[in-house]
Design a protein around this motif. Structure first.
Motif, PDB file in Angstrom:
ATOM      1  N   ALA A   1       3.449   8.393  -6.912  1.00  0.00           N
ATOM      2  CA  ALA A   1       4.493   7.381  -6.785  1.00  0.00           C
ATOM      3  C   ALA A   1       3.863   6.007  -6.871  1.00  0.00           C
ATOM      4  CB  ALA A   1       5.254   7.544  -5.470  1.00  0.00           C
ATOM      5  N   THR A   2       4.640   5.063  -7.370  1.00  0.00           N
ATOM      6  CA  THR A   2       4.208   3.670  -7.485  1.00  0.00           C
ATOM      7  C   THR A   2       5.193   2.796  -6.725  1.00  0.00           C
ATOM      8  OG1 THR A   2       3.213   4.027  -9.657  1.00  0.00           O
ATOM      9  CG2 THR A   2       3.750   1.758  -9.074  1.00  0.00           C
TER      10      THR A   2
ATOM     11  N   LYS B   1       1.084  -0.716  -6.372  1.00  0.00           N
ATOM     12  CA  LYS B   1       0.082   0.260  -5.941  1.00  0.00           C
ATOM     13  C   LYS B   1       0.615   1.665  -6.209  1.00  0.00           C
ATOM     14  CE  LYS B   1      -2.915  -2.706  -4.385  1.00  0.00           C
ATOM     15  NZ  LYS B   1      -3.109  -2.890  -2.942  1.00  0.00           N
ATOM     16  N   THR B   2      -0.336   2.599  -6.532  1.00  0.00           N
ATOM     17  CA  THR B   2       0.021   3.982  -6.857  1.00  0.00           C
ATOM     18  C   THR B   2      -0.875   4.934  -6.079  1.00  0.00           C
ATOM     19  OG1 THR B   2       0.715   3.346  -9.085  1.00  0.00           O
ATOM     20  CG2 THR B   2       0.246   5.665  -8.716  1.00  0.00           C
ATOM     21  N   ASP B   3      -0.299   6.034  -5.645  1.00  0.00           N
ATOM     22  CA  ASP B   3      -1.096   7.091  -5.018  1.00  0.00           C
ATOM     23  C   ASP B   3      -0.437   8.433  -5.345  1.00  0.00           C
ATOM     24  OD1 ASP B   3      -3.245   8.057  -3.571  1.00  0.00           O
ATOM     25  OD2 ASP B   3      -2.104   8.176  -1.703  1.00  0.00           O
ATOM     26  N   GLY B   4      -1.255   9.485  -5.310  1.00  0.00           N
ATOM     27  CA  GLY B   4      -0.736  10.800  -5.633  1.00  0.00           C
ATOM     28  C   GLY B   4      -1.492  11.892  -4.901  1.00  0.00           C
ATOM     29  N   CYS B   5      -0.977  13.103  -4.967  1.00  0.00           N
ATOM     30  CA  CYS B   5      -1.627  14.255  -4.353  1.00  0.00           C
ATOM     31  C   CYS B   5      -1.108  15.514  -5.050  1.00  0.00           C
ATOM     32  CB  CYS B   5      -1.369  14.310  -2.846  1.00  0.00           C
ATOM     33  SG  CYS B   5       0.385  14.394  -2.411  1.00  0.00           S
ATOM     34  N   SER B   6      -1.750  16.643  -4.757  1.00  0.00           N
ATOM     35  CA  SER B   6      -1.397  17.899  -5.436  1.00  0.00           C
ATOM     36  C   SER B   6      -1.191  19.005  -4.424  1.00  0.00           C
ATOM     37  CB  SER B   6      -2.504  18.309  -6.414  1.00  0.00           C
ATOM     38  OG  SER B   6      -2.653  17.348  -7.434  1.00  0.00           O
TER      39      SER B   6
ATOM     40  N   GLY C   1       0.855  -1.187   0.000  1.00  0.00           N
ATOM     41  CA  GLY C   1       0.000   0.000   0.000  1.00  0.00           C
ATOM     42  C   GLY C   1       0.891   1.237   0.000  1.00  0.00           C
ATOM     43  N   ILE C   2       0.380   2.333  -0.491  1.00  0.00           N
ATOM     44  CA  ILE C   2       1.149   3.582  -0.513  1.00  0.00           C
ATOM     45  C   ILE C   2       0.201   4.754  -0.297  1.00  0.00           C
ATOM     46  CG2 ILE C   2       1.003   3.738  -3.045  1.00  0.00           C
ATOM     47  CD1 ILE C   2       3.819   5.048  -2.936  1.00  0.00           C
TER      48      ILE C   2
ATOM     49  N   VAL D   1      10.269   2.080  -5.058  1.00  0.00           N
ATOM     50  CA  VAL D   1       9.312   3.186  -5.164  1.00  0.00           C
ATOM     51  C   VAL D   1       9.794   4.097  -6.291  1.00  0.00           C
ATOM     52  CG1 VAL D   1       8.212   5.119  -4.003  1.00  0.00           C
ATOM     53  CG2 VAL D   1       8.776   3.054  -2.709  1.00  0.00           C
ATOM     54  N   ARG D   2       8.872   4.433  -7.192  1.00  0.00           N
ATOM     55  CA  ARG D   2       9.226   5.285  -8.336  1.00  0.00           C
ATOM     56  C   ARG D   2       8.237   6.441  -8.405  1.00  0.00           C
ATOM     57  NH1 ARG D   2       8.208   6.232 -13.728  1.00  0.00           N
ATOM     58  NH2 ARG D   2      10.062   6.554 -15.037  1.00  0.00           N
ATOM     59  N   ALA D   3       8.776   7.657  -8.372  1.00  0.00           N
ATOM     60  CA  ALA D   3       7.941   8.856  -8.397  1.00  0.00           C
ATOM     61  C   ALA D   3       8.393   9.758  -9.541  1.00  0.00           C
ATOM     62  CB  ALA D   3       8.024   9.603  -7.072  1.00  0.00           C
TER      63      ALA D   3
END
Length: 476
Positions: A337-338, A347-352, A248-249, A282-284
């Protein structure tokens, strides 16, 4: 009786010479007979003196002769004093003779008369043929072994060892195993059926079957072995624990920032599964509208992304990595990031982070000519410049002047309206960063004096008015 006589040398206890009489039973020919009876008699006997002689029975065959008995049919001028074995009712019972075995009857006798002494004997025996067959009892032992723990990507090896622990041959042995739900062979089968073939006494054979688990859980089963003759064996139950890493991320961003500021992006990864996540990465990607500044925990730029090589992440463990990005333009600076690992779903998650500009407006007011003769005109040039990084909106310019001046005209970025000694320009909707807007006000000098032309500027972004005055000398 029929027989053959020969001279033999015997032990010295019997004297120098003896007479041997032989009888081969039942044919008279040794080559085809089973039992040879020999009498060994002294060549001469003294009257009334004890003497010794022998009767020898020899088995001529390669099998046992049973219940051999030597029969004394007639005794002439011979009194049996003693014998070993003892005589019973005129017979000597020798029992069984093994193949090639001989037995000797030792006899002591006396002859009282003057006639020749002699004995006529025969023999009988029983000969049996026995047929035997070994009794065998094959028995099976089955041992099943299995990989104790594995992820859903690992092979689970089932090892079967079957042994004939009994006697004789265990024929057409086979091993069977009904696999537990969720476990399958490499070919997708849910049962194991192994033709072992024949097992000799004490022989064992080992087989391995590779399986995989559909998911996590405990997989248990026992195997059976059997022959066509209903010889069976069961193994003990094996137990394999199937596990899996679950990634999870969560991405966390800062609040609103201005252009040119550094913005932190934090990514927290967690393994909520029951197996370690190996080769975790982890790759962003570097967000559009920003430039890379730095990264924590060994993060490095690879291509257009920041990469963290986490390695192994234990079950129920977490790790947080961060990167710092400099915002270069207004808008939403979005980071994502994944996280990926061996044998785990990525899994991938992001924000702004909203990026805004900094409004910074400069007001300049200059008179084109100074001093001004009474009756002449003076033009004031008003310039508003956006020195910031955000739009200035609704830029409003208002001017005022003393009684020594009267209004002539006004022009510029927006339309101006005069009212006595005051002038208002219509609002300028947007003044973009780096842009300027200019207005001009022309007035006529009507009297002498050292006067001040006043200008006030306001925008939506300012918290207060900006005021500027320009001094002009009026002379006559």
């Amino acid at each position: 009786e029929d027989g053959e006589t020969r001279t033999v040398v015997v032990p010295s206890d019997y004297g120098p010479e003896y007479v041997v009489t032989a009888l081969a039973l039942p044919t008279g020919d040794r080559a085809t007979s089973a039992l040879l009876i020999e009498q060994i008699m002294p060549r001469e006997i003294r009257r009334n003196m004890p003497y010794d002689y022998q009767i020898r029975a020899t088995n001529l065959t390669n099998r046992t002769l049973n219940e051999v008995t030597v029969i004394g049919e007639t005794m002439t001028n011979m009194e049996i004093i003693s014998s070993t074995p003892p005589m019973s009712r005129g017979d000597w019972e020798l029992g069984d003779l093994g193949a090639g075995q001989s037995k000797v009857i030792e006899i002591r006798a006396r002859s009282a008369g003057s006639d020749d002494a002699g004995a006529c004997i025969t023999a009988n025996y029983n000969s049996t043929i026995c047929a035997t067959a070994p009794v065998v009892d094959p028995a099976l032992e089955l041992v099943k072994e299995a990989t104790a723990s594995a992820t859903v990507c690992d092979d689970i090896v089932l090892r079967y060892t079957v042994r004939n622990s009994g006697t004789g041959i265990a024929e057409r042995v086979r091993i069977m195993d009904e696999l537990p739900r969720g476990l399958k062979t490499a070919s997708g089968a849910t049962t194991v059926n192994i033709p072992v073939g024949d097992l000799a006494e004490g022989q064992s054979k080992t087989f391995e079957v590779v399986t995989k688990a559909d998911g996590t859980g405990t997989y248990s089963s026992m195997a059976n072995a059997e022959t066509d003759n209903d010889v069976t064996a069961a193994s003990s139950q094996t137990r394999t624990v199937g596990s899996q890493a679950v990634l999870g991320i969560v991405a966390e961003c800062e609040g609103t920032r201005f252009t040119g500021a550094n913005v932190d992006f934090d990514y927290t990864i967690r393994n909520t599964g029951d197996a370690a996540a190996t080769n975790t990465v982890v790759r962003a990607p570097i967000p559009a509208g920003g430039t890379f500044v730095s990264a924590t925990n060994g993060g490095a730029v690879v291509g257009n992304a920041v990469v963290w090589n986490i390695g192994s992440l234990a079950a129920d463990a977490s790790r947080t990595v961060s990167m710092k990005i400099r915002a270069t333009q207004i808008g939403d600076l979005r980071g994502s990031a994944t996280v990926s690992a061996d044998c785990a779903e990525s899994k991938t998650d992001g924000c702004s982070t909203p990026i805004t500009g900094i409004p910074a407006v400069l007001l300049e007011v200059v008179d084109a000519e100074d001093p001004i003769e009474v009756g002449g005109t003076v033009t004031y040039v008003i310039t508003a410049t956006n020195q910031g990084s955000a739009n200035d909106t609704n830029v409003t310019i208002e001017c005022s002047w003393p009684t020594q001046l009267e209004f002539v005209s006004a022009d510029g970025a927006t339309r101006g309206t005069a009212n006595g000694r005051n002038l208002s320009f219509a609002p300028l909707g947007i003044l973009a960063p780096g842009q300027s807007a200019t207005w001009r006000v022309t007035l006529r000098a009507t009297a002498t004096g050292d006067i001040r032309f006043a200008t006030t500027m306001d925008t939506d972004e300012l918290t207060g008015d900006v005021r500027e005055t320009e001094a002009t000398r009026l002379y006559e």
